[in-house]
Write a protein that holds these residues in place. Structure first.
Motif, PDB file in Angstrom:
ATOM      1  N   UNK A 136    -164.468   9.315 -20.815  1.00  0.00           N
ATOM      2  CA  UNK A 136    -163.165   9.010 -21.364  1.00  0.00           C
ATOM      3  C   UNK A 136    -162.086   8.558 -20.233  1.00  0.00           C
ATOM      4  N   UNK A 137    -162.100   9.156 -19.381  1.00  0.00           N
ATOM      5  CA  UNK A 137    -160.970   8.671 -18.272  1.00  0.00           C
ATOM      6  C   UNK A 137    -161.436   7.532 -17.750  1.00  0.00           C
ATOM      7  N   UNK A 138    -162.474   6.932 -17.756  1.00  0.00           N
ATOM      8  CA  UNK A 138    -162.740   5.699 -17.490  1.00  0.00           C
ATOM      9  C   UNK A 138    -162.341   4.676 -18.549  1.00  0.00           C
ATOM     10  N   UNK A 139    -162.511   5.212 -19.760  1.00  0.00           N
ATOM     11  CA  UNK A 139    -161.924   4.218 -20.879  1.00  0.00           C
ATOM     12  C   UNK A 139    -160.442   3.993 -20.928  1.00  0.00           C
ATOM     13  N   UNK A 140    -159.908   5.212 -20.192  1.00  0.00           N
ATOM     14  CA  UNK A 140    -158.367   4.806 -20.169  1.00  0.00           C
ATOM     15  C   UNK A 140    -158.105   3.919 -19.073  1.00  0.00           C
ATOM     16  N   UNK A 141    -158.699   4.107 -17.920  1.00  0.00           N
ATOM     17  CA  UNK A 141    -158.530   3.155 -16.707  1.00  0.00           C
ATOM     18  C   UNK A 141    -158.759   1.696 -17.530  1.00  0.00           C
ATOM     19  N   UNK A 142    -159.985   1.695 -17.902  1.00  0.00           N
ATOM     20  CA  UNK A 142    -160.381   0.279 -18.344  1.00  0.00           C
ATOM     21  C   UNK A 142    -159.156  -0.351 -19.354  1.00  0.00           C
ATOM     22  N   UNK A 143    -158.705   0.463 -20.223  1.00  0.00           N
ATOM     23  CA  UNK A 143    -157.665  -0.062 -21.201  1.00  0.00           C
ATOM     24  C   UNK A 143    -156.619  -0.359 -20.419  1.00  0.00           C
ATOM     25  N   UNK A 144    -155.886   0.649 -19.397  1.00  0.00           N
ATOM     26  CA  UNK A 144    -154.768   0.377 -18.689  1.00  0.00           C
ATOM     27  C   UNK A 144    -154.825  -0.793 -17.614  1.00  0.00           C
TER      28      UNK A 144
ATOM     29  N   UNK B  98    -163.029   3.494 -35.181  1.00  0.00           N
ATOM     30  CA  UNK B  98    -161.737   2.778 -35.656  1.00  0.00           C
ATOM     31  C   UNK B  98    -160.922   2.633 -34.541  1.00  0.00           C
ATOM     32  N   UNK B  99    -160.614   3.863 -33.705  1.00  0.00           N
ATOM     33  CA  UNK B  99    -159.796   3.993 -32.603  1.00  0.00           C
ATOM     34  C   UNK B  99    -160.151   2.850 -31.655  1.00  0.00           C
ATOM     35  N   UNK B 100    -161.397   2.866 -31.042  1.00  0.00           N
ATOM     36  CA  UNK B 100    -162.085   2.292 -29.949  1.00  0.00           C
ATOM     37  C   UNK B 100    -161.762   0.712 -30.263  1.00  0.00           C
ATOM     38  N   UNK B 101    -162.214   0.398 -31.450  1.00  0.00           N
ATOM     39  CA  UNK B 101    -162.120  -1.106 -31.927  1.00  0.00           C
ATOM     40  C   UNK B 101    -160.825  -1.483 -31.924  1.00  0.00           C
ATOM     41  N   UNK B 102    -159.830  -0.556 -32.820  1.00  0.00           N
ATOM     42  CA  UNK B 102    -158.408  -0.985 -32.625  1.00  0.00           C
ATOM     43  C   UNK B 102    -157.904  -1.164 -31.211  1.00  0.00           C
ATOM     44  N   UNK B 103    -158.065  -0.389 -30.515  1.00  0.00           N
ATOM     45  CA  UNK B 103    -157.412  -0.319 -29.121  1.00  0.00           C
ATOM     46  C   UNK B 103    -157.862  -1.766 -28.579  1.00  0.00           C
ATOM     47  N   UNK B 104    -159.175  -2.114 -28.634  1.00  0.00           N
ATOM     48  CA  UNK B 104    -159.812  -3.318 -27.838  1.00  0.00           C
ATOM     49  C   UNK B 104    -159.381  -4.371 -28.582  1.00  0.00           C
ATOM     50  N   UNK B 105    -159.109  -4.568 -29.609  1.00  0.00           N
ATOM     51  CA  UNK B 105    -158.841  -5.726 -30.821  1.00  0.00           C
ATOM     52  C   UNK B 105    -157.377  -6.085 -30.162  1.00  0.00           C
ATOM     53  N   UNK B 106    -156.454  -5.292 -29.613  1.00  0.00           N
ATOM     54  CA  UNK B 106    -154.879  -5.262 -29.134  1.00  0.00           C
ATOM     55  C   UNK B 106    -154.892  -5.934 -27.583  1.00  0.00           C
ATOM     56  N   UNK B 107    -156.102  -5.969 -26.856  1.00  0.00           N
ATOM     57  CA  UNK B 107    -156.074  -6.193 -25.380  1.00  0.00           C
ATOM     58  C   UNK B 107    -156.212  -7.867 -25.565  1.00  0.00           C
TER      59      UNK B 107
END
Length: 135
Positions: free
Chosen positions: A19-27, A75-84
């Motif tokens: 999960x922490x790696x996910x945060x760093x990936x998004x950031x 839904x959360x993961x795809x929504x985040x990714x779709x806004x990057x």
């Protein structure tokens, strides 16, 4: 579901390495600095989790507050990714049925500590990311 006053907040399990790696990936990819983050173990994160029916002591999902509403699991993961930037193509995955997407999500979530490990305490972000963490 209730509304939440803050927007574009990602709730995550702060002791989960995956999960922490996910945060760093998004950031790292969120060049507009749209998203903010909160570990479920923080006071803010616990309040947010409880408001949306997530057990803060045994979280089984990340969550995204977007447009004042909570998106959970795939839904959360795809929504985040779709806004990057460069990741808009993932919107096509919304065509896959939610039960199937969430079954895959749940499989990873159930095994995340065993596969990726767990921190003894919430991970501490670097100073740049720290400015985007709500506690």
């Amino acid at each position: 579901m209730p509304k939440w006053p803050d927007d574009d907040v990602i709730l995550f399990d702060g002791v989960c390495i995956f999960c922490s790696r996910w945060v760093r990936f998004v950031a790292a990819r969120d060049t507009a600095r749209r998203f903010r983050f909160t570990p479920i173990q923080s006071d803010y994160g616990t309040r947010l989790a409880k408001a949306f029916g997530i057990d803060p002591d045994d979280p089984d999902t990340n969550a995204l507050i977007h447009g004042g509403e909570a998106f959970l699991k795939s839904d959360a993961a795809l929504t985040v990714l779709s806004h990057l930037p460069g990741w808009g193509w993932v919107r096509v995955l919304f065509a896959v049925s939610r039960p199937l997407r969430n079954a895959v999500y749940d499989l990873v979530a159930r095994n995340r500590y065993r596969i990726f490990g767990k921190y003894d305490a919430c991970f501490v972000p670097d100073s740049d990311l720290r400015a985007r963490v709500l506690e």
